[in-house]
Design a protein around this motif. Structure first.
Motif, short mmCIF file in Angstrom:
data_model
loop_
_atom_site.label_atom_id
_atom_site.label_comp_id
_atom_site.label_asym_id
_atom_site.label_seq_id
_atom_site.Cartn_x
_atom_site.Cartn_y
_atom_site.Cartn_z
N LEU A 52 0.51 -1.12 0.06
CA LEU A 52 0.49 -0.16 0.38
C LEU A 52 0.72 0.71 0.08
N ASN A 53 1.99 1.25 0.68
CA ASN A 53 3.02 2.67 0.58
C ASN A 53 3.70 2.66 -0.33
N ILE A 54 3.89 1.44 -1.41
CA ILE A 54 4.69 2.25 -2.43
C ILE A 54 3.36 2.24 -3.65
N ALA A 55 2.31 2.22 -3.43
CA ALA A 55 1.03 2.04 -4.36
C ALA A 55 0.83 3.84 -4.10
N LEU A 56 0.81 3.62 -2.56
CA LEU A 56 0.58 5.74 -2.55
C LEU A 56 2.12 6.39 -2.78
N ASP A 57 3.08 6.01 -2.86
CA ASP A 57 4.33 6.84 -3.22
C ASP A 57 4.10 6.90 -4.12
N THR B 218 3.17 6.97 4.23
CA THR B 218 3.91 6.36 5.06
C THR B 218 3.18 5.88 6.18
N VAL B 219 2.16 7.46 6.76
CA VAL B 219 1.41 7.20 7.77
C VAL B 219 0.21 6.58 7.19
N ILE B 220 -0.44 7.13 6.23
CA ILE B 220 -1.63 5.66 5.64
C ILE B 220 -1.28 4.63 5.97
N SER B 221 0.16 4.34 5.39
CA SER B 221 0.38 2.52 5.56
C SER B 221 0.49 2.13 7.14
#
Length: 451
Positions: A181-186, A204-207
């Motif tokens: 999820l973090n990579i996708a949001l990045d 990062t925070v969302i993940s």
């Protein structure tokens, strides 16, 4: 409470090396994906925003964040050891009390760290001589990151609870999902929305919130003795005292580590943006070693904790020896691989050849010395598993932290270059390893002779 499934998490019987590896690999992969949180941030901003942004999401900000997070995670090992000992001794009511006290500790600690981090970020960055071109990036990244601190600590202590009873798989699955999820949001926030460092921090925070929710749901839904009841989250005085007694030394030890690394980062900052970026990228590569050692350390702590709680002292000693051999073999193998293939990994973070060259100088200096650290991780983890945390803290603080600080203040002014700065690592690792070997032999002879 039902206990009919609890035996599946017991590591007090069976082939030792198989059980250690069975426990180690989920921990390793879990730590790998946890490391990917910040590594993905560094890769994306380094490639698509610039070396100033790369320096901001690692380097100085990571050093400051680790002061707080590392200290709390050190304290939380007190909960892991306490729960593993009670679980190994089949004291299930005490396991439940320790679980609820640990979660309350995560909530309280997270709230305090969040406030301190948000308000104190500017002063901390200035104190570390952060270059002006990096300051705006570093400040916004830190403040957003600290907003997710409660979730960060809840996940870490929740995962520690699961590992304490021998379940290292589910924390791994949660980290894989949250890391993806973090990579996708990045990519979404940095590349598509063009939010730069802000996007990396928000991702990062969302993940982290996502992983905290997953671990809490697992603890809430189980029917085992470690089940989490939201209305029972509070401090149990006797459990908190035991957690603090075991955890504070580890937390203080981590704090001293982090403060000495802050001093080193502050010294590195004086060599300019290229060196800071190289040190940041090296830190992500160097993270491979710390993932492996940390996983062995947690494995041996939990193994020793359960078997010591069950009174199986011969199994404790054999497990420590086996884990030490595996950790040493891993350290030597990784040193060889990184020394010859590190340049390819550096290219993931930046295309700047000056940064890559400087990074390789650092890596080729430090990687061959990794083996000097192994004794610290394995013996300190083993001693914590047996309930001895104070003396290991003293040994680490003196051998690693104080000596490292003295080296920076005395040697660097005489030989002001990056090699002098980083020599502080193998110097202090070797010295502290010798101290741990001596103390471990003395402690185990006395402890097991008395039993």
């Amino acid at each position: 409470m039902r206990q009919n499934k609890s035996s599946r998490y017991s590591i007090t019987e069976g082939v030792i090396w198989k059980q250690l590896l069975f426990f180690f690999f989920p921990l390793l992969f879990g730590t790998f994906f946890q490391q990917l949180y910040t590594t993905a941030d560094a890769i994306v901003v380094g490639q698509y925003v610039g070396k100033e942004a790369l320096s901001a999401v690692g380097g100085t900000t990571s050093a400051i964040i680790n002061v707080f997070v590392g200290c709390f995670i050190g304290i939380s090992t007190g909960a892991t050891v306490t729960i593993s000992q009670y679980y190994g001794g089949k004291q299930y009511e005490d396991v439940s009390k320790a679980v609820h006290s640990a979660i309350m500790l995560a909530i309280t600690g997270g709230a305090v760290i969040m406030v301190i981090g948000i308000l104190g970020a500017p002063a901390a960055l200035r104190l570390m001589d952060t270059p002006d071109e990096i300051m705006p990036y570093s400040l916004v990244f830190m403040r957003i990151y600290f907003c997710g601190m409660i979730a960060n600590l809840i996940y870490n202590i929740g995962a520690g609870i699961l590992r304490a009873i021998g379940d290292s798989r589910r924390p791994l699955y949660f980290l894989i999902l949250s890391c993806l999820l973090n990579i996708a949001l990045d990519f979404l926030f940095v590349l598509y929305f063009r939010w730069g460092v802000v996007g990396a921090a928000v991702a990062t925070v969302i993940s982290q919130f996502f992983s905290a929710v997953l671990v809490c749901l697992t603890l809430i839904k189980t029917n085992e003795c470690y089940r989490l009841y939201l209305n029972k989250i509070r401090f149990h005085k006797e459990m908190l005292a035991k957690i603090i007694h075991i955890g504070i030394p580890a937390g203080f030890q981590s704090l001293m580590y982090s403060l000495s690394n802050l001093l080193i980062q502050s010294t590195v900052n004086q060599f300019g943006t290229d060196t800071i970026a190289a040190w940041t990228a090296y830190g992500k590569i160097d993270g491979i070693f710390w993932m492996i050692m940390g996983s062995f350390g947690i494995s041996v702590t939990t193994f020793v904790g359960q078997n010591f709680g069950a009174g199986k002292n011969d199994r404790v000693k054999k497990g420590i020896r086996v884990c030490f051999v595996m950790a040493m073999a891993s350290a030597v193998s990784l040193s060889i691989v990184l020394s010859f293939g590190g340049s390819y990994i550096f290219q993931l973070f930046t295309k700047d050849q000056l940064v890559i060259n400087k990074g390789m100088e650092i890596l080729r200096f430090l990687a061959p010395t990794y083996f000097t650290y192994v004794s610290i991780e394995i013996f300190s983890g083993s001693l914590r598993g047996m309930g001895s945390a104070f003396i290991p803290m003293i040994l680490t603080c003196l051998g690693v932290c104080v000596l490292r600080i003295l080296w920076i203040f005395v040697a660097v002014p005489i030989w002001p270059n990056i090699e002098t700065v980083i020599f502080s690592y193998p110097l202090t690792w070797f010295t502290t390893s010798v101290l741990f070997i001596i103390y471990y032999i003395m402690y185990t002879r006395k402890r097991f002779a008395r039993i």
